[in-house]
Structure formats: structure tokens, C-alpha cells
Design a protein around this motif. Structure first.
Motif, PDB file in Angstrom:
ATOM      1  N   HIS A 101       6.945   9.596 -12.843  1.00 24.47           N
ATOM      2  CA  HIS A 101       7.471  10.908 -12.956  1.00 24.47           C
ATOM      3  C   HIS A 101       7.205  11.673 -14.311  1.00 24.47           C
ATOM      4  O   HIS A 101       6.911  12.667 -14.840  1.00 24.47           O
ATOM      5  CB  HIS A 101       8.724  10.995 -12.227  1.00 24.47           C
ATOM      6  N   PHE A 102       7.691  10.758 -15.126  1.00 27.44           N
ATOM      7  CA  PHE A 102       7.839  11.113 -16.747  1.00 27.44           C
ATOM      8  C   PHE A 102       6.451  11.306 -17.200  1.00 27.44           C
ATOM      9  O   PHE A 102       6.062  12.355 -18.023  1.00 27.44           O
ATOM     10  CB  PHE A 102       8.345   9.964 -17.715  1.00 27.44           C
ATOM     11  N   SER A 122       0.941  -1.375   0.039  1.00 29.19           N
ATOM     12  CA  SER A 122       0.144   0.093  -0.066  1.00 29.19           C
ATOM     13  C   SER A 122       0.851   1.271  -0.187  1.00 29.19           C
ATOM     14  O   SER A 122       0.369   2.294  -0.546  1.00 29.19           O
ATOM     15  CB  SER A 122      -0.970  -0.090   1.204  1.00 29.19           C
ATOM     16  N   TYR A 123       1.905   1.385   0.701  1.00 31.29           N
ATOM     17  CA  TYR A 123       2.844   2.390   0.805  1.00 31.29           C
ATOM     18  C   TYR A 123       3.522   2.631  -0.626  1.00 31.29           C
ATOM     19  O   TYR A 123       3.639   3.719  -0.979  1.00 31.29           O
ATOM     20  CB  TYR A 123       3.999   2.215   1.852  1.00 31.29           C
ATOM     21  N   ILE A 124       3.750   1.419  -1.237  1.00 31.81           N
ATOM     22  CA  ILE A 124       4.333   1.962  -2.575  1.00 31.81           C
ATOM     23  C   ILE A 124       3.308   2.395  -3.532  1.00 31.81           C
ATOM     24  O   ILE A 124       3.714   3.043  -4.410  1.00 31.81           O
ATOM     25  CB  ILE A 124       5.100   0.415  -3.138  1.00 31.81           C
ATOM     26  N   ALA A 125       2.275   1.671  -3.670  1.00 30.14           N
ATOM     27  CA  ALA A 125       1.039   2.311  -4.291  1.00 30.14           C
ATOM     28  C   ALA A 125       0.889   3.908  -4.115  1.00 30.14           C
ATOM     29  O   ALA A 125       0.584   4.650  -5.048  1.00 30.14           O
ATOM     30  CB  ALA A 125      -0.105   1.348  -4.232  1.00 30.14           C
ATOM     31  N   ALA A 126       0.904   4.123  -2.672  1.00 27.27           N
ATOM     32  CA  ALA A 126       0.804   5.556  -2.398  1.00 27.27           C
ATOM     33  C   ALA A 126       1.894   6.693  -2.983  1.00 27.27           C
ATOM     34  O   ALA A 126       1.728   7.651  -3.473  1.00 27.27           O
ATOM     35  CB  ALA A 126       0.527   5.664  -0.817  1.00 27.27           C
ATOM     36  N   LEU A 127       3.258   5.888  -3.059  1.00 28.02           N
ATOM     37  CA  LEU A 127       4.018   6.786  -3.642  1.00 28.02           C
ATOM     38  C   LEU A 127       3.800   6.920  -5.124  1.00 28.02           C
ATOM     39  O   LEU A 127       4.142   8.038  -5.589  1.00 28.02           O
ATOM     40  CB  LEU A 127       5.537   5.875  -3.495  1.00 28.02           C
ATOM     41  N   VAL A 128       3.245   6.007  -5.893  1.00 29.22           N
ATOM     42  CA  VAL A 128       2.960   6.216  -7.278  1.00 29.22           C
ATOM     43  C   VAL A 128       1.981   7.150  -7.215  1.00 29.22           C
ATOM     44  O   VAL A 128       1.765   8.177  -8.290  1.00 29.22           O
ATOM     45  CB  VAL A 128       2.791   4.821  -7.825  1.00 29.22           C
ATOM     46  N   ALA A 129       1.013   6.894  -6.446  1.00 32.13           N
ATOM     47  CA  ALA A 129      -0.299   7.933  -6.536  1.00 32.13           C
ATOM     48  C   ALA A 129       0.080   9.341  -6.329  1.00 32.13           C
ATOM     49  O   ALA A 129      -0.377  10.239  -7.003  1.00 32.13           O
ATOM     50  CB  ALA A 129      -1.244   7.342  -5.634  1.00 32.13           C
ATOM     51  N   VAL A 130       1.132   9.564  -5.361  1.00 29.04           N
ATOM     52  CA  VAL A 130       1.493  10.996  -5.024  1.00 29.04           C
ATOM     53  C   VAL A 130       2.218  11.634  -6.301  1.00 29.04           C
ATOM     54  O   VAL A 130       2.043  12.761  -6.485  1.00 29.04           O
ATOM     55  CB  VAL A 130       2.180  11.016  -3.657  1.00 29.04           C
ATOM     56  N   THR A 131       2.842  10.715  -6.972  1.00 28.42           N
ATOM     57  CA  THR A 131       3.655  11.227  -8.013  1.00 28.42           C
ATOM     58  C   THR A 131       2.758  11.461  -9.107  1.00 28.42           C
ATOM     59  O   THR A 131       2.989  12.685  -9.911  1.00 28.42           O
ATOM     60  CB  THR A 131       4.549  10.071  -8.476  1.00 28.42           C
ATOM     61  N   PHE A 132       1.353  10.859  -9.210  1.00 31.39           N
ATOM     62  CA  PHE A 132       0.646  11.410 -10.219  1.00 31.39           C
ATOM     63  C   PHE A 132      -0.334  12.609  -9.850  1.00 31.39           C
ATOM     64  O   PHE A 132      -0.937  12.768 -10.606  1.00 31.39           O
ATOM     65  CB  PHE A 132      -0.232  10.066 -10.562  1.00 31.39           C
TER      66      PHE A 132
END
Length: 115
Positions: free
Chosen positions: A71-72, A7-17
Motif C-alpha cells: 500500500h505504501f 494464490s488468494y494472498i498473491a491476488a490481494l497484493v496484486a490488487v493493492t498494486f
């Protein structure tokens, strides 16, 4: 613990978007918050999978790659090579801290020698 790590890794990706101004930048030329966040992700992954150090290393390499790609997609640039180096270093520090904590939390039983 595995659910928390994923969940934490998924949240990192979500915050990037995130299109809102959730991404605080603390320094140039790279963002230190990502290194800290990946350190926490590495620590959680290593605690969640204490018997699989190679899997957690591959998970962190994949996480850094996915974060660079997201990020890209969000900003239109991959960033500098220094961003990837700092992110990988943060993830490796997290793996090391997680390995230390996992040994403190659940010490393995001592092996008996066969004579």
C-alpha cells in the motif's frame, strides 16, 4: 487448497498494486474491504494448514505487513495505525472461522487414553 490460499494472498497484493480503480473504499478512516479480504485469506490459510495454527498466524501477520508495505509503494502512505488493527482483526476472524470450518470438514480421530 494450499495453492488456492497462496494464490488468494498473491491476488490481494496484486490488487493493492493495481493502478486501475479496483480498490473500492467503503468507509473512512480505514478500508473495510481489506478486513473482509484478509478474513477470507485467514480462513483459506487455516483450512489449508489445519495442523499448523502458529504457521497460519505468522502467515497472516506477514500478509498484513506485506499489504501495508505494498500500500505504501502504491500510494505513498502506510495509512493509519487503525488500518493495521482492522486488518489484523479481520485476519484473526478468518483464522477463527477457518479453524471452525476445518474441524467440520475433517474431524480428527478421537485419541484413546493410555492407562
Amino acid at each position: 487448497m494450499k495453492t488456492i490460499a497462496w494464490s488468494y494472498i498473491a491476488a490481494l497484493v496484486a490488487v493493492t498494486f493495481a493502478h486501475l480503480n479496483w480498490q473500492a473504499e467503503f468507509g473512512n478512516p480505514f478500508n473495510m474491504y481489506r478486513a473482509g479480504a484478509l478474513c477470507v485469506a485467514g480462513m483459506l490459510a487455516r483450512i489449508a494448514y489445519p495442523q499448523s495454527p502458529s504457521f497460519t498466524c505468522l502467515l497472516m501477520i506477514g500478509s498484513v505487513s506485506v499489504l501495508c508495505f505494498s500500500h505504501f509503494l502504491a500510494n505513498g502512505s502506510y495509512g493509519s495505525p487503525m488500518d493495521i488493527i482492522v486488518d489484523m482483526a479481520g485476519a484473526l476472524w478468518g483464522l477463527a472461522i477457518g479453524a471452525m470450518l476445518s474441524k467440520l470438514i475433517s474431524p480428527t480421530s478421537k485419541r484413546t487414553a493410555l492407562y
